[in-house]
Design a protein around this motif. Structure first.
Motif, PDB file in Angstrom:
ATOM      1  N   LEU A 163       0.834  -1.206   0.000  1.00  0.00           N
ATOM      2  CA  LEU A 163       0.000   0.000   0.000  1.00  0.00           C
ATOM      3  C   LEU A 163       0.868   1.255   0.000  1.00  0.00           C
ATOM      4  CD1 LEU A 163      -2.811  -1.032   2.510  1.00  0.00           C
ATOM      5  CD2 LEU A 163      -3.161  -0.414   0.114  1.00  0.00           C
ATOM      6  N   LEU A 164       1.904   1.237   0.825  1.00  0.00           N
ATOM      7  CA  LEU A 164       2.801   2.391   0.884  1.00  0.00           C
ATOM      8  C   LEU A 164       3.559   2.577  -0.425  1.00  0.00           C
ATOM      9  CD1 LEU A 164       4.249   2.002   4.507  1.00  0.00           C
ATOM     10  CD2 LEU A 164       2.537   3.641   3.721  1.00  0.00           C
ATOM     11  N   ASN A 165       3.724   1.483  -1.190  1.00  0.00           N
ATOM     12  CA  ASN A 165       4.392   1.565  -2.492  1.00  0.00           C
ATOM     13  C   ASN A 165       3.454   2.017  -3.598  1.00  0.00           C
ATOM     14  OD1 ASN A 165       6.957   0.824  -1.645  1.00  0.00           O
ATOM     15  ND2 ASN A 165       6.566  -1.369  -1.906  1.00  0.00           N
ATOM     16  N   GLY A 166       2.180   2.207  -3.243  1.00  0.00           N
ATOM     17  CA  GLY A 166       1.229   2.749  -4.211  1.00  0.00           C
ATOM     18  C   GLY A 166       0.452   1.734  -5.015  1.00  0.00           C
ATOM     19  N   LEU A 167       0.527   0.448  -4.655  1.00  0.00           N
ATOM     20  CA  LEU A 167      -0.226  -0.560  -5.387  1.00  0.00           C
ATOM     21  C   LEU A 167      -1.719  -0.432  -5.096  1.00  0.00           C
ATOM     22  CD1 LEU A 167       2.629  -1.847  -5.799  1.00  0.00           C
ATOM     23  CD2 LEU A 167       1.495  -4.061  -5.638  1.00  0.00           C
ATOM     24  N   SER A 168      -2.530  -0.733  -6.085  1.00  0.00           N
ATOM     25  CA  SER A 168      -3.977  -0.685  -5.909  1.00  0.00           C
ATOM     26  C   SER A 168      -4.439  -1.897  -5.115  1.00  0.00           C
ATOM     27  CB  SER A 168      -4.679  -0.675  -7.267  1.00  0.00           C
ATOM     28  OG  SER A 168      -4.543  -1.933  -7.901  1.00  0.00           O
ATOM     29  N   PHE A 169      -5.658  -1.817  -4.580  1.00  0.00           N
ATOM     30  CA  PHE A 169      -6.231  -2.960  -3.875  1.00  0.00           C
ATOM     31  C   PHE A 169      -6.269  -4.182  -4.780  1.00  0.00           C
ATOM     32  CE2 PHE A 169      -9.037  -0.622  -0.503  1.00  0.00           C
ATOM     33  CZ  PHE A 169      -7.887  -0.078   0.035  1.00  0.00           C
ATOM     34  N   ALA A 170      -6.611  -3.962  -6.056  1.00  0.00           N
ATOM     35  CA  ALA A 170      -6.739  -5.086  -6.986  1.00  0.00           C
ATOM     36  C   ALA A 170      -5.405  -5.811  -7.154  1.00  0.00           C
ATOM     37  CB  ALA A 170      -7.249  -4.587  -8.334  1.00  0.00           C
ATOM     38  N   LYS A 171      -4.329  -5.060  -7.288  1.00  0.00           N
ATOM     39  CA  LYS A 171      -3.012  -5.678  -7.481  1.00  0.00           C
ATOM     40  C   LYS A 171      -2.546  -6.408  -6.223  1.00  0.00           C
ATOM     41  CE  LYS A 171      -1.254  -2.681 -11.159  1.00  0.00           C
ATOM     42  NZ  LYS A 171      -0.223  -1.686 -11.557  1.00  0.00           N
ATOM     43  N   ILE A 172      -2.801  -5.796  -5.063  1.00  0.00           N
ATOM     44  CA  ILE A 172      -2.392  -6.442  -3.810  1.00  0.00           C
ATOM     45  C   ILE A 172      -3.196  -7.712  -3.584  1.00  0.00           C
ATOM     46  CG2 ILE A 172      -2.217  -6.187  -1.298  1.00  0.00           C
ATOM     47  CD1 ILE A 172      -1.854  -3.163  -1.772  1.00  0.00           C
ATOM     48  N   ALA A 173      -4.503  -7.645  -3.867  1.00  0.00           N
ATOM     49  CA  ALA A 173      -5.349  -8.834  -3.707  1.00  0.00           C
ATOM     50  C   ALA A 173      -4.857  -9.959  -4.602  1.00  0.00           C
ATOM     51  CB  ALA A 173      -6.802  -8.485  -4.035  1.00  0.00           C
ATOM     52  N   SER A 174      -4.459  -9.623  -5.815  1.00  0.00           N
ATOM     53  CA  SER A 174      -3.922 -10.628  -6.733  1.00  0.00           C
ATOM     54  C   SER A 174      -2.599 -11.186  -6.224  1.00  0.00           C
ATOM     55  CB  SER A 174      -3.737 -10.007  -8.122  1.00  0.00           C
ATOM     56  OG  SER A 174      -3.131 -10.915  -9.007  1.00  0.00           O
ATOM     57  N   LEU A 175      -1.764 -10.308  -5.676  1.00  0.00           N
ATOM     58  CA  LEU A 175      -0.452 -10.707  -5.180  1.00  0.00           C
ATOM     59  C   LEU A 175      -0.549 -11.710  -4.044  1.00  0.00           C
ATOM     60  CD1 LEU A 175       2.685 -10.167  -5.240  1.00  0.00           C
ATOM     61  CD2 LEU A 175       2.264  -8.401  -3.525  1.00  0.00           C
ATOM     62  N   ILE A 176      -1.501 -11.481  -3.120  1.00  0.00           N
ATOM     63  CA  ILE A 176      -1.628 -12.389  -1.972  1.00  0.00           C
ATOM     64  C   ILE A 176      -2.731 -13.429  -2.178  1.00  0.00           C
ATOM     65  CG2 ILE A 176      -0.743 -10.624  -0.393  1.00  0.00           C
ATOM     66  CD1 ILE A 176      -3.602 -10.221   0.613  1.00  0.00           C
ATOM     67  N   LYS A 177      -3.238 -13.466  -3.427  1.00  0.00           N
ATOM     68  CA  LYS A 177      -4.221 -14.488  -3.824  1.00  0.00           C
ATOM     69  C   LYS A 177      -5.481 -14.468  -2.950  1.00  0.00           C
ATOM     70  CE  LYS A 177      -0.840 -17.630  -5.893  1.00  0.00           C
ATOM     71  NZ  LYS A 177       0.237 -16.627  -5.924  1.00  0.00           N
ATOM     72  N   THR A 178      -6.115 -13.310  -2.927  1.00  0.00           N
ATOM     73  CA  THR A 178      -7.373 -13.175  -2.190  1.00  0.00           C
ATOM     74  C   THR A 178      -8.278 -12.212  -2.946  1.00  0.00           C
ATOM     75  OG1 THR A 178      -8.330 -12.805   0.008  1.00  0.00           O
ATOM     76  CG2 THR A 178      -6.652 -11.234  -0.704  1.00  0.00           C
ATOM     77  N   SER A 179      -9.478 -11.991  -2.446  1.00  0.00           N
ATOM     78  CA  SER A 179     -10.402 -11.048  -3.076  1.00  0.00           C
ATOM     79  C   SER A 179     -10.203  -9.656  -2.484  1.00  0.00           C
ATOM     80  CB  SER A 179     -11.849 -11.495  -2.846  1.00  0.00           C
ATOM     81  OG  SER A 179     -12.167 -11.423  -1.458  1.00  0.00           O
ATOM     82  N   ILE A 180     -10.714  -8.658  -3.179  1.00  0.00           N
ATOM     83  CA  ILE A 180     -10.627  -7.287  -2.660  1.00  0.00           C
ATOM     84  C   ILE A 180     -11.391  -7.184  -1.348  1.00  0.00           C
ATOM     85  CG2 ILE A 180     -11.332  -4.891  -3.068  1.00  0.00           C
ATOM     86  CD1 ILE A 180     -10.652  -5.245  -5.987  1.00  0.00           C
ATOM     87  N   GLU A 181     -12.527  -7.880  -1.256  1.00  0.00           N
ATOM     88  CA  GLU A 181     -13.326  -7.845  -0.020  1.00  0.00           C
ATOM     89  C   GLU A 181     -12.532  -8.417   1.149  1.00  0.00           C
ATOM     90  OE1 GLU A 181     -14.409  -8.943  -2.951  1.00  0.00           O
ATOM     91  OE2 GLU A 181     -15.797  -7.294  -3.419  1.00  0.00           O
ATOM     92  N   LYS A 182     -11.853  -9.545   0.933  1.00  0.00           N
ATOM     93  CA  LYS A 182     -11.038 -10.157   1.992  1.00  0.00           C
ATOM     94  C   LYS A 182      -9.862  -9.245   2.348  1.00  0.00           C
ATOM     95  CE  LYS A 182     -12.989 -14.376   2.352  1.00  0.00           C
ATOM     96  NZ  LYS A 182     -12.525 -15.428   1.444  1.00  0.00           N
ATOM     97  N   LEU A 183      -9.293  -8.607   1.320  1.00  0.00           N
ATOM     98  CA  LEU A 183      -8.181  -7.682   1.562  1.00  0.00           C
ATOM     99  C   LEU A 183      -8.629  -6.535   2.457  1.00  0.00           C
ATOM    100  CD1 LEU A 183      -5.339  -6.528   1.046  1.00  0.00           C
ATOM    101  CD2 LEU A 183      -6.243  -5.480  -1.048  1.00  0.00           C
ATOM    102  N   GLN A 184      -9.815  -6.003   2.207  1.00  0.00           N
ATOM    103  CA  GLN A 184     -10.316  -4.898   3.031  1.00  0.00           C
ATOM    104  C   GLN A 184     -10.504  -5.341   4.481  1.00  0.00           C
ATOM    105  OE1 GLN A 184     -13.596  -4.088   0.385  1.00  0.00           O
ATOM    106  NE2 GLN A 184     -12.711  -2.141  -0.245  1.00  0.00           N
ATOM    107  N   GLU A 185     -10.934  -6.583   4.687  1.00  0.00           N
ATOM    108  CA  GLU A 185     -11.057  -7.109   6.051  1.00  0.00           C
ATOM    109  C   GLU A 185      -9.688  -7.217   6.707  1.00  0.00           C
ATOM    110  OE1 GLU A 185     -13.731  -7.691   7.899  1.00  0.00           O
ATOM    111  OE2 GLU A 185     -14.924  -6.855   6.257  1.00  0.00           O
TER     112      GLU A 185
END
Length: 204
Positions: A163-185
């Motif tokens: 997040l501090l590196n500026g990645l979007s939620f979508a990219k981070i969710a893909s990186l850690i293999k989860t959904s955006i909803e799970k990422l927000q949790e």
């Protein structure tokens, strides 16, 4: 020319009309306002009377149910809709909560047309935005004593740094293999572990 089906929920008819006028004068894309409501309750009465919007522009401070509390209601009625908060709110906690509740972006009312159109297109293309208030909170959270940082797992630390590196939620969710909803949790859990308040009171 591409057509994007939009919804707008705002208790101010002036703001609704201004936003519609702003977007209807765009040459590169056609915006079709298929849903217009003055409140969450008003939206619920119009669900069966309108086409399904691809994206909803949602105000935060409204009578009755505020915008953030209305996000789960909107998602239940339109599971695939993208939500962008369009508001004059400046309270950092409220803005942060809107993103964590499921909005893909926060946009200040009065944002120039080019930027608003770009954000709408980006969100529909699968991108999402971590608002500056959230990033600032996480940054200062990492400045806390080491014992606070050690509360975070390796996965949670990875999320914070991305997040501090500026990645979007979508990219981070893909990186850690989860959904955006799970990422927000997961982000909510990180905020709690770092003792960063994400509670906000709403007035109507």
């Amino acid at each position: 020319m591409r057509t994007i089906k939009l919804g707008i929920i705002d208790d101010s008819i002036f703001c609704r009309n201004l936003t519609k006028l702003q977007l209807m004068n765009v040459d590169s894309v056609r915006f079709d306002f298929v849903l217009e409501a003055e409140s969450i309750a008003d939206m619920e009465t119009k669900v069966n009377q309108s086409e399904v919007p691809s994206l909803i522009l949602l105000d935060i401070m409204m009578p009755g149910i505020d915008g953030i509390s209305g996000i789960p209601i909107i998602k239940a009625l339109y599971p695939n809709v993208h939500i962008i908060m369009l508001s004059d709110v400046t309270n950092q906690s409220i803005i942060r909560n809107s993103i964590l509740a499921g909005a893909y972006a926060f946009v200040k009312k009065g944002t120039n047309t080019g930027d608003l159109v770009r954000i709408i297109r980006d969100v529909l293309a699968g991108k999402s935005y971590a608002c500056p208030e959230l990033i600032k909170s996480l940054f200062f959270g990492l400045q806390k004593p080491p014992q606070d940082r050690r509360k975070l797992s390796e996965r949670e630390l990875l999320i914070v740094h991305q997040l501090l590196n500026g990645l979007s939620f979508a990219k981070i969710a893909s990186l850690i293999k989860t959904s955006i909803e799970k990422l927000q949790e997961l982000i909510k859990r990180i905020l709690i572990k770092l003792n960063i308040s994400n509670q906000a009171k709403f007035s109507t």
